[in-house]
Design a protein around this motif. Structure first.
Motif, PDB file in Angstrom:
ATOM      1  N   PRO A  30       0.806  -1.226   0.000  1.00  0.00           N
ATOM      2  CA  PRO A  30       0.000   0.000   0.000  1.00  0.00           C
ATOM      3  C   PRO A  30       0.839   1.276   0.000  1.00  0.00           C
ATOM      4  O   PRO A  30       0.444   2.286  -0.596  1.00  0.00           O
ATOM      5  CB  PRO A  30      -0.847  -0.111   1.277  1.00  0.00           C
ATOM      6  N   VAL A  31       2.014   1.252   0.654  1.00  0.00           N
ATOM      7  CA  VAL A  31       2.883   2.430   0.652  1.00  0.00           C
ATOM      8  C   VAL A  31       3.371   2.729  -0.760  1.00  0.00           C
ATOM      9  O   VAL A  31       3.349   3.876  -1.223  1.00  0.00           O
ATOM     10  CB  VAL A  31       4.080   2.217   1.607  1.00  0.00           C
ATOM     11  N   PHE A  32       3.801   1.681  -1.447  1.00  0.00           N
ATOM     12  CA  PHE A  32       4.292   1.859  -2.818  1.00  0.00           C
ATOM     13  C   PHE A  32       3.151   2.254  -3.753  1.00  0.00           C
ATOM     14  O   PHE A  32       3.340   3.052  -4.677  1.00  0.00           O
ATOM     15  CB  PHE A  32       4.958   0.569  -3.304  1.00  0.00           C
ATOM     16  N   LEU A 254       0.283   7.902   3.200  1.00  0.00           N
ATOM     17  CA  LEU A 254       1.658   8.195   3.591  1.00  0.00           C
ATOM     18  C   LEU A 254       2.598   8.069   2.400  1.00  0.00           C
ATOM     19  O   LEU A 254       3.481   8.909   2.186  1.00  0.00           O
ATOM     20  CB  LEU A 254       2.084   7.246   4.713  1.00  0.00           C
ATOM     21  N   GLY A 255       2.402   7.017   1.607  1.00  0.00           N
ATOM     22  CA  GLY A 255       3.236   6.830   0.430  1.00  0.00           C
ATOM     23  C   GLY A 255       3.077   7.949  -0.582  1.00  0.00           C
ATOM     24  O   GLY A 255       4.053   8.398  -1.199  1.00  0.00           O
ATOM     25  N   ALA A 256       1.846   8.413  -0.756  1.00  0.00           N
ATOM     26  CA  ALA A 256       1.588   9.501  -1.713  1.00  0.00           C
ATOM     27  C   ALA A 256       2.219  10.813  -1.250  1.00  0.00           C
ATOM     28  O   ALA A 256       2.870  11.505  -2.028  1.00  0.00           O
ATOM     29  CB  ALA A 256       0.084   9.661  -1.909  1.00  0.00           C
ATOM     30  N   THR A 257       2.036  11.163   0.019  1.00  0.00           N
ATOM     31  CA  THR A 257       2.559  12.444   0.519  1.00  0.00           C
ATOM     32  C   THR A 257       4.079  12.450   0.602  1.00  0.00           C
ATOM     33  O   THR A 257       4.697  13.523   0.579  1.00  0.00           O
ATOM     34  CB  THR A 257       1.982  12.753   1.915  1.00  0.00           C
ATOM     35  N   PRO A 263      12.620  11.132  -2.754  1.00  0.00           N
ATOM     36  CA  PRO A 263      12.611  10.743  -4.176  1.00  0.00           C
ATOM     37  C   PRO A 263      11.871   9.422  -4.367  1.00  0.00           C
ATOM     38  O   PRO A 263      11.809   8.602  -3.451  1.00  0.00           O
ATOM     39  CB  PRO A 263      14.105  10.593  -4.503  1.00  0.00           C
ATOM     40  N   ARG A 264      11.331   9.207  -5.547  1.00  0.00           N
ATOM     41  CA  ARG A 264      10.588   7.977  -5.821  1.00  0.00           C
ATOM     42  C   ARG A 264      11.499   6.771  -5.638  1.00  0.00           C
ATOM     43  O   ARG A 264      12.622   6.741  -6.116  1.00  0.00           O
ATOM     44  CB  ARG A 264      10.014   8.005  -7.242  1.00  0.00           C
ATOM     45  N   SER A 265      10.962   5.778  -4.940  1.00  0.00           N
ATOM     46  CA  SER A 265      11.738   4.595  -4.578  1.00  0.00           C
ATOM     47  C   SER A 265      11.472   3.448  -5.546  1.00  0.00           C
ATOM     48  O   SER A 265      10.497   3.465  -6.309  1.00  0.00           O
ATOM     49  CB  SER A 265      11.385   4.156  -3.152  1.00  0.00           C
ATOM     50  N   LEU A 271      11.002   2.512   0.300  1.00  0.00           N
ATOM     51  CA  LEU A 271      10.259   3.730   0.628  1.00  0.00           C
ATOM     52  C   LEU A 271       9.916   3.779   2.111  1.00  0.00           C
ATOM     53  O   LEU A 271      10.053   4.825   2.762  1.00  0.00           O
ATOM     54  CB  LEU A 271       8.975   3.803  -0.207  1.00  0.00           C
ATOM     55  N   LEU A 272       9.480   2.667   2.666  1.00  0.00           N
ATOM     56  CA  LEU A 272       9.116   2.626   4.070  1.00  0.00           C
ATOM     57  C   LEU A 272      10.328   2.910   4.949  1.00  0.00           C
ATOM     58  O   LEU A 272      10.225   3.588   5.984  1.00  0.00           O
ATOM     59  CB  LEU A 272       8.525   1.252   4.411  1.00  0.00           C
TER      60      LEU A 272
END
Length: 448
Positions: A30-32, A254-257, A263-265, A271-272
């Protein structure tokens, strides 16, 4: 008089469900998704919730509604051959061949891999996997101890750690999602892309396996009537549904904000880790390690328990304890190959078995409304299986897909099978199979 569950009992079962379902993949995906979906995050998240929460809970409840004592009992409605083949395949996929090794390798990739030099990756991975599965075996060495530890100890540890991170993200958000453009297919198909993303959790398959643990736990609490077991399962499932939906939504947001600051992971794990480091620095890395490892451990314990109980029942030549040792041993060996290998090997198998599991779940609900004979199950699942096999071929390595005969099949399928490009080509054949099966069954009954 039949016993009724109290609120604390419902909360206990809901906690058990949450602990078994909520693995590291449920944190990472979900984060990604949020990072990629941008301002379409809430639509994409809705699609994700359908398959990541809706289907698993339907699977758990299906065991209660159908009064099935096991996945084998449910699958044998299509005949003994399919019943045994499907049950063995499902438990191997969510067990020692794919899902359990993925839990250990995911924990390692997120918690340790970023801090280990390339030269030492293999030895540290092997050591970590051995330690992980020794602990998992300790928690699951008996089915009763698994239930106790998952529901009462590991769940709170995971939730407290995750709660700290999510609270910080709400109090100090990194930005807004309104001005973030969606990436890739999320621009045009956010809901469907999120829907397919939910497949990665494996939870619909695990839901069938976990169903027996949940229904068994409810019976031990005094509810023995099939209708009561089903009702209690659904009520507990609703509590789990609301809580997990809340967490998934916050994680995707959280992932979107995060794009405003980070930077994009390449993946959700990376990302987490960056998000945790942003809010808590070094302590963030420690917190993330606790979240991921405890989440993976709870799911591993549930899967080892489900696998061992089922195989001990189907093939009683070996005991539960022996199957538990065997499953953690095989899982440890496979996990040492690394996360990339496990994920690559999993995909084709999932593309084949996932549609069969979904159709079997839905048929169990239809059967509760209108009793179905074996013919309906056989025809519907046969139609689904043919297309699922094509989807599995499409997910194979290039060396297999490039073979002349396979390539021709895939080209024809892409041109002629509806929803093939969306990854949902099994839906229409399943509906056609159900229609044919019902028609044949109706005519046969009318003649007799």
């Amino acid at each position: 008089m039949m016993a009724k569950l109290k609120l604390k009992d419902y909360l206990f079962i809901a906690s058990l469900l949450f602990g078994m379902f909520f693995g590291a993949g449920n944190l990472i995906f979900p984060v990604f998704l949020g990072q990629e979906a941008g301002n379409m995050v809430f639509i994409a998240n809705l699609g994700f919730l359908v398959t990541a929460i809706g289907l698993p809970l339907l699977a758990v409840a299906a065991m209660g509604i159908s009064s099935s004592d096991s996945v084998l009992d449910l699958a044998r409605k299509s005949g003994d051959t399919f019943g045994y083949a499907f049950t063995i395949a499902l438990y191997l996929v969510i067990g020692p061949l794919f899902a359990i090794p993925r839990l250990a390798t995911t924990s390692y990739e997120v918690a340790l891999a970023p801090y280990i030099s390339d030269a030492n990756q293999e030895i540290v991975l092997a050591s970590f996997c051995i330690a992980f599965f020794v602990i998992a075996w300790f928690f699951s060495r008996t089915s009763s101890s698994a239930l106790h530890y998952v529901a009462k100890f590991l769940n709170p540890l995971c939730l407290v750690a995750l709660g700290i991170l999510l609270t910080l993200s709400i109090v100090h958000p990194m930005g807004s999602v309104q001005d973030l453009p969606a990436q890739g297919v999320y621009q045009t198909k956010p809901f469907v892309t999120g829907f397919l993303g939910g497949y990665n959790t494996l939870d619909a398959l695990a839901g069938l396996a976990f169903g027996i643990i949940v229904t068994s736990s409810i019976r031990k609490l005094g509810v023995t009537d099939p209708k009561g077991v089903a009702t209690s399962t659904i009520k507990s499932g609703i509590l789990t549904l609301v809580f997990m939906a809340f967490i998934y939504t916050l994680l995707s947001w959280l992932g979107a904000t995060s794009v405003h600051v980070i930077p994009r992971s390449k993946n959700g794990g990376e990302l987490l880790a960056q998000v945790s480091s942003h809010y808590l620095g070094t302590y963030g890395s420690i917190l993330l390690s606790i979240i991921v490892t405890s989440a993976c451990m709870t799911t591993a314990v549930g899967l080892i328990t489900a696998f061992s109980e089922t195989f001990a029942t189907m093939f009683p030549k070996f005991s539960y304890a022996q199957y538990a040792v065997g499953s953690v041993t095989v899982s440890a060996i496979i996990s040492m190959a690394g996360l990339s290998f496990v994920l690559e090997a999993t995909t084709p198998v999932l593309m084949f078995i996932y549609p069969l599991a979904i159709v079997l779940i839905l048929l169990s609900y239809l059967n509760a409304i209108y009793p179905l004979d074996q013919t309906v199950y056989k025809v519907t699942l046969s139609f689904t299986m043919l297309v699922a096999l094509i989807d599995a071929l499409a997910a194979m390595p290039t060396i297999i897909k490039s073979h002349a005969s396979v390539s021709k099949v895939l080209e024809w399928s892409a041109d002629n099978l509806p929803l093939m490009k969306l990854g949902l080509s099994w839906i229409l054949p399943a509906v056609i199979g159900l229609t044919v099966g019902l028609t044949y069954s109706f005519i046969s009954k009318k003649k007799s």
